[in-house]
Design an enzyme around this catalytic site. Structure first.
Site, mmCIF file in Angstrom:
data_model
loop_
_atom_site.group_PDB
_atom_site.id
_atom_site.type_symbol
_atom_site.label_atom_id
_atom_site.label_comp_id
_atom_site.label_asym_id
_atom_site.label_seq_id
_atom_site.Cartn_x
_atom_site.Cartn_y
_atom_site.Cartn_z
ATOM 1 N N HIS A 164 -7.238 -5.710 -1.592
ATOM 2 C CA HIS A 164 -6.095 -4.854 -1.252
ATOM 3 C C HIS A 164 -5.122 -5.547 -0.299
ATOM 4 C CE1 HIS A 164 -3.960 -1.079 -0.851
ATOM 5 N NE2 HIS A 164 -4.092 -1.106 0.454
ATOM 6 N N ASP A 173 -9.009 -4.924 -5.733
ATOM 7 C CA ASP A 173 -8.556 -3.847 -4.853
ATOM 8 C C ASP A 173 -9.286 -2.554 -5.213
ATOM 9 O OD1 ASP A 173 -7.129 -1.936 -3.390
ATOM 10 O OD2 ASP A 173 -5.182 -2.814 -3.839
ATOM 11 N N SER A 226 0.836 -1.190 0.000
ATOM 12 C CA SER A 226 0.000 0.000 0.000
ATOM 13 C C SER A 226 0.878 1.249 0.000
ATOM 14 C CB SER A 226 -0.973 -0.047 1.182
ATOM 15 O OG SER A 226 -2.049 0.846 0.993
#
Length: 262
Positions: free
Chosen positions: A221, A190, A79
């Site tokens: 994600h 995601d 991320s």
């Protein structure tokens, strides 16, 4: 935390166990904002204080650790960590490679707007929250570094100094100029970092034999398998990083060439 606990999933714990079982050493640590959050409150925190500086220290520590090949140390980020991995590698020219898991290639303002639209579409965000968040984003876009407003503004609960530290940073373009192996991993479900980002990574890294890009259609994600549109509710369910992701990272790491320290 060092497990990267998000709801019912511990992303980094799964990765650490899976990679260690395949003979790959892993160093993970608590984020500075978790351990020293109280001391940092009210200070102009930037990406360097939150992420970059400690990742650089971790790589230096690994290179001095017995049993670790100092010329085959890589940084893996998920991320925000994936977004910043090229920035970290640009600062540490001894890194042998980087792994970007769901790393955004766009400005945070764009990400937040798209995320709010998705959350509204799946009933996970009321209209007033969406409107308020987008108003904050508009204020952020209008801010200029060094302005009186930037010195005191807080947007989305975070000091403006933090958001402004993204300005001038192009993750994909930075990655293109590194000249090291790069592994980009993306989940097809995601909603936080999406196909828009993946296309930017592809555009910049296209033709680079050192770059590998993998899309996992059924993963969210957190790289957990599922079906249908993803939402925050899904994150609360117990889950594990998909085995094929761990194997992809392990295979890449096993083949990582030694880096000659400049």
């Amino acid at each position: 935390d060092r497990d990267e606990t998000v709801g019912g999933t511990k992303v980094f714990r799964d990765l650490a166990g899976g990679l260690a079982a395949r003979g790959i050493a892993v160093l993970r640590y608590e984020k500075r904002t978790k351990v020293h959050g109280a001391k940092m409150a009210g200070k102009p925190v930037t990406l360097e204080e939150e992420v970059v500086d400690d990742a650089l220290s971790a790589a230096t520590l690994l290179r001095a650790t017995p049993g670790v090949d100092p010329k085959r140390v890589a940084v893996l980020g998920h991320s925000l960590g994936g977004t910043l991995a090229p920035r970290i590698a640009a600062r540490d020219r001894a890194l042998a490679g980087i792994v970007l898991m769901a790393g955004a290639a766009r400005a945070p303002e764009e990400l937040v707007e798209d995320q709010m639209d998705h959350l509204a579409s799946v009933g996970a965000a009321p209209k007033d929250l969406v409107a308020a968040t987008k108003a904050d984003v508009a204020r952020l876009k209008a801010l200029s570094p060094g302005s009186p407003e930037a010195a005191k503004a807080t947007l989305l609960g975070v000091p403006a100094s933090y958001w402004l530290s993204f300005r001038g940073y192009d993750p994909a373009a930075t990655a293109k100029g590194l000249g090291i192996p790069i592994l980009v991993l993306q989940g097809g479900r995601d909603y936080q970092v999406t196909a828009k980002d993946l296309e930017l990574w592809k555009r910049e890294l296209d033709g680079d034999p050192r770059a590998t890009i993998r899309l996992f259609p059924s993963l969210n994600h957190l790289f957990v398998a599922g079906e249908g549109p993803s939402s925050p509710v899904e994150y609360e369910k117990p889950g594990h990083v998909a085995p094929e992701v761990i194997e992809a990272i392990a295979a890449w790491a096993r083949a990582l060439p030694r880096r000659s320290v400049p």
